[in-house]
Scaffold this motif. Structure first.
Motif, PDB file in Angstrom:
ATOM      1  N   GLU A 117       0.813  -1.221   0.000  1.00 41.06           N
ATOM      2  CA  GLU A 117       0.000   0.000   0.000  1.00 41.06           C
ATOM      3  C   GLU A 117       0.843   1.266   0.000  1.00 41.06           C
ATOM      4  N   HIS A 118       2.083   1.189   0.441  1.00 38.60           N
ATOM      5  CA  HIS A 118       2.934   2.374   0.520  1.00 38.60           C
ATOM      6  C   HIS A 118       3.464   2.731  -0.872  1.00 38.60           C
ATOM      7  N   GLU A 119       2.933   3.794  -1.439  1.00 33.52           N
ATOM      8  CA  GLU A 119       3.417   4.263  -2.737  1.00 33.52           C
ATOM      9  C   GLU A 119       4.764   4.954  -2.602  1.00 33.52           C
ATOM     10  N   ALA A 120       4.965   5.649  -1.478  1.00 31.67           N
ATOM     11  CA  ALA A 120       6.254   6.296  -1.244  1.00 31.67           C
ATOM     12  C   ALA A 120       7.292   5.238  -0.905  1.00 31.67           C
ATOM     13  N   VAL A 121       8.544   5.553  -1.157  1.00 35.61           N
ATOM     14  CA  VAL A 121       9.624   4.608  -0.890  1.00 35.61           C
ATOM     15  C   VAL A 121       9.787   4.423   0.610  1.00 35.61           C
ATOM     16  N   PRO A 122       9.610   3.203   1.129  1.00 37.13           N
ATOM     17  CA  PRO A 122       9.772   2.976   2.563  1.00 37.13           C
ATOM     18  C   PRO A 122      11.241   2.983   2.944  1.00 37.13           C
ATOM     19  N   ASP A 123      11.525   3.251   4.200  1.00 34.94           N
ATOM     20  CA  ASP A 123      12.918   3.271   4.628  1.00 34.94           C
ATOM     21  C   ASP A 123      13.116   2.495   5.924  1.00 34.94           C
ATOM     22  N   ALA A 129      12.905  -5.102  -9.894  1.00 38.56           N
ATOM     23  CA  ALA A 129      13.432  -4.268 -10.980  1.00 38.56           C
ATOM     24  C   ALA A 129      12.602  -3.008 -11.160  1.00 38.56           C
ATOM     25  N   GLY A 130      11.289  -3.133 -10.993  1.00 37.72           N
ATOM     26  CA  GLY A 130      10.407  -1.985 -11.166  1.00 37.72           C
ATOM     27  C   GLY A 130      10.331  -1.075  -9.957  1.00 37.72           C
ATOM     28  N   GLN A 131      10.742  -1.594  -8.796  1.00 37.49           N
ATOM     29  CA  GLN A 131      10.710  -0.824  -7.549  1.00 37.49           C
ATOM     30  C   GLN A 131      12.105  -0.837  -6.934  1.00 37.49           C
ATOM     31  N   ARG A 132      13.101  -0.581  -7.743  1.00 35.87           N
ATOM     32  CA  ARG A 132      14.491  -0.788  -7.336  1.00 35.87           C
ATOM     33  C   ARG A 132      14.867  -0.034  -6.074  1.00 35.87           C
ATOM     34  N   GLU A 133      14.277   1.154  -5.883  1.00 37.45           N
ATOM     35  CA  GLU A 133      14.643   1.984  -4.739  1.00 37.45           C
ATOM     36  C   GLU A 133      14.203   1.378  -3.408  1.00 37.45           C
ATOM     37  N   LEU A 161       7.809 -12.941 -20.122  1.00 34.11           N
ATOM     38  CA  LEU A 161       7.262 -12.511 -18.841  1.00 34.11           C
ATOM     39  C   LEU A 161       7.030 -11.004 -18.888  1.00 34.11           C
ATOM     40  N   LEU A 162       5.842 -10.586 -18.451  1.00 33.65           N
ATOM     41  CA  LEU A 162       5.450  -9.182 -18.500  1.00 33.65           C
ATOM     42  C   LEU A 162       4.974  -8.738 -17.120  1.00 33.65           C
ATOM     43  N   SER A 163       5.236  -7.506 -16.763  1.00 34.60           N
ATOM     44  CA  SER A 163       4.713  -6.969 -15.507  1.00 34.60           C
ATOM     45  C   SER A 163       4.437  -5.487 -15.664  1.00 34.60           C
ATOM     46  N   ASN A 164       3.483  -5.002 -14.873  1.00 30.68           N
ATOM     47  CA  ASN A 164       3.230  -3.564 -14.851  1.00 30.68           C
ATOM     48  C   ASN A 164       4.141  -2.904 -13.821  1.00 30.68           C
ATOM     49  N   GLY A 165       4.053  -1.601 -13.702  1.00 28.47           N
ATOM     50  CA  GLY A 165       4.920  -0.884 -12.773  1.00 28.47           C
ATOM     51  C   GLY A 165       4.227  -0.472 -11.494  1.00 28.47           C
ATOM     52  N   CYS A 166       3.113  -1.130 -11.189  1.00 28.29           N
ATOM     53  CA  CYS A 166       2.327  -0.767 -10.004  1.00 28.29           C
ATOM     54  C   CYS A 166       2.907  -1.397  -8.748  1.00 28.29           C
ATOM     55  N   THR A 167       2.420  -0.930  -7.598  1.00 25.43           N
ATOM     56  CA  THR A 167       2.795  -1.535  -6.320  1.00 25.43           C
ATOM     57  C   THR A 167       1.652  -2.416  -5.824  1.00 25.43           C
ATOM     58  N   ASP A 168       0.599  -1.802  -5.253  1.00 22.84           N
ATOM     59  CA  ASP A 168      -0.506  -2.617  -4.724  1.00 22.84           C
ATOM     60  C   ASP A 168      -1.294  -3.302  -5.832  1.00 22.84           C
ATOM     61  N   ARG A 169      -1.236  -2.803  -7.057  1.00 24.50           N
ATOM     62  CA  ARG A 169      -1.924  -3.437  -8.191  1.00 24.50           C
ATOM     63  C   ARG A 169      -0.929  -4.148  -9.105  1.00 24.50           C
ATOM     64  N   PHE A 170       0.203  -4.535  -8.538  1.00 20.22           N
ATOM     65  CA  PHE A 170       1.209  -5.240  -9.328  1.00 20.22           C
ATOM     66  C   PHE A 170       0.627  -6.519  -9.924  1.00 20.22           C
ATOM     67  N   ALA A 171       1.006  -6.791 -11.156  1.00 23.85           N
ATOM     68  CA  ALA A 171       0.603  -8.034 -11.817  1.00 23.85           C
ATOM     69  C   ALA A 171       1.698  -8.436 -12.796  1.00 23.85           C
ATOM     70  N   ALA A 172       1.921  -9.743 -12.892  1.00 26.17           N
ATOM     71  CA  ALA A 172       2.885 -10.283 -13.846  1.00 26.17           C
ATOM     72  C   ALA A 172       2.264 -11.503 -14.509  1.00 26.17           C
ATOM     73  N   VAL A 173       2.520 -11.673 -15.793  1.00 24.12           N
ATOM     74  CA  VAL A 173       1.957 -12.791 -16.546  1.00 24.12           C
ATOM     75  C   VAL A 173       3.028 -13.360 -17.467  1.00 24.12           C
ATOM     76  N   ALA A 174       2.788 -14.574 -17.930  1.00 24.82           N
ATOM     77  CA  ALA A 174       3.565 -15.164 -19.021  1.00 24.82           C
ATOM     78  C   ALA A 174       2.632 -15.169 -20.226  1.00 24.82           C
ATOM     79  N   ALA A 175       2.945 -14.371 -21.240  1.00 21.90           N
ATOM     80  CA  ALA A 175       2.022 -14.214 -22.370  1.00 21.90           C
ATOM     81  C   ALA A 175       2.804 -13.875 -23.633  1.00 21.90           C
TER      82      ALA A 175
END
Length: 344
Positions: A48-54, A148-152, A290-304
């Motif tokens: 749920e945290h969109e900001a980068v946690p520390d 990879a999408g949330q590297r920070e 393999l594909l994924s979106n760049g979301c956090t709480d709505r993250f999804a990855a598929v093989a397509a």
């Protein structure tokens, strides 16, 4: 279609079933309803945290789903041993030498340590037997696509513990040779204690001095650094990414502990982002990736199936819908491991 997404509270019954099916040795997937519910809630908070946690406390749990049925789960701990040291054995060599006797012996020893504390940890992996092919690869590597999408959100080094050798009765030759002598507990009992109690008992009861491997029974020596047959598929997936069995062992069963640089992992290094273009049909060049979106709480990855054409990622409407993406939005794409094997 196989989809990896963040776990939900409604997934608890399925996670419980998999915790039972995974058996002993997967302490990050405990057969304890309250603990599992606590981890699901912890995961929901992290996503749920969109900001980068520390804080380093973040725990991300994912599920593999097909046609609405949860058939696998895997997790990421942002910092192994954040609250308490992450213990392991460090495999070393001592030299015992005597010049007058012309003796120079190199002796294999194990030293308890917490060198790996603070590293990113992949954990809690389980896939139903019918999904240990493409499903397992998607489940395992979706975590790396998220990183990879949330590297920070994650550090530079990463680890994964492999389940070591034990028999159908839960007897571990490595544990019986070392830990049981200090705990007076069976392997199954100590696994349960590890889940329900503070990990400080390891430091309190395990020997602080080096363990001389030649003094261990042959069965225990042979178990050092080995991987349980049920973990051969996850082991292969991780070594294909660039993980290596370095100089560390699981403190309980002597299983291999794999480590790597996050930025050198194949999925992290070789994945790329492309603008989406929804297409009614795909060209012959389209392949399963393999594909994924760049979301956090709505993250999804598929093989397509997807086609990379003129800097765009062409995909069908159903794939774009699962990923919650529309034309022009970025999608992260990486080939399957078989494509890497063909290149090499």
């Amino acid at each position: 279609m196989l989809v990896v997404r963040p776990v939900r509270t409604s997934d608890l019954p399925a996670i419980e079933r998999m915790a039972v099916a995974s058996g002993i040795g997967v302490t990050s997937l405990p057969n304890d309803r309250d603990k599992l519910f606590e981890r699901i809630q912890q995961s929901a908070s992290a996503f749920e945290h969109e900001a980068v946690p520390d804080t380093g406390r973040e725990f991300y749990m994912f599920v593999l789903e097909e046609h609405g049925e949860v058939v696998g789960t895997a997790s990421i701990s942002a910092s192994a041993g954040f609250d308490e040291p992450f213990y392991s054995y460090r495999s070393e060599t001592f030299v015992h030498a005597s010049r007058p006797l012309k003796v120079n012996n190199r002796i294999h020893v194990l030293n308890i340590c917490h060198d790996l504390t603070g590293m990113v940890q992949l954990c809690g992996f389980y896939a139903d037997p019918a999904y240990r092919g493409l499903g397992s690869e998607l489940l395992s590597r979706a975590r790396l696509l998220f990183i990879a999408g949330q590297r920070e959100r994650f550090g530079k080094r990463i680890l994964a513990e492999m389940q070591g050798i034990h028999d159908e009765q839960g007897q571990s030759p490595f544990w019986n040779a070392i830990g049981r002598r200090f705990f007076n507990m069976d392997f199954i009992q100590v696994e349960q204690a590890f889940v329900s109690h503070s990990k400080t008992f390891i430091a309190e009861l395990m020997p602080a001095y080096p363990i001389y491997v030649p003094l261990l029974p042959d069965e225990a020596q042979n178990a050092i650094g080995q991987v349980h047959p049920d973990f051969e598929r996850p082991f292969m997936l991780l070594t294909s990414e660039g993980f290596e069995a370095d100089n560390y062992l699981d403190i309980f069963d002597g299983g291999a502990v794999l480590t790597a640089d996050v930025d050198r992992l194949w999925t992290v290094e070789c994945s790329g982002t492309y603008p989406v273009e929804v297409s009614v049909s795909l060209p012959p060049s389209a392949t399963t990736m393999l594909l994924s979106n760049g979301c956090t709480d709505r993250f999804a990855a598929v093989a397509a199936r997807v086609a990379l054409v003129n800097g765009m990622a062409l995909m069908t409407q159903d794939v774009a819908q699962v990923l919650a993406l529309s034309n022009g939005q970025p999608v992260r794409v990486v080939p399957l491991h078989e494509a890497k094997e063909k290149q090499s």
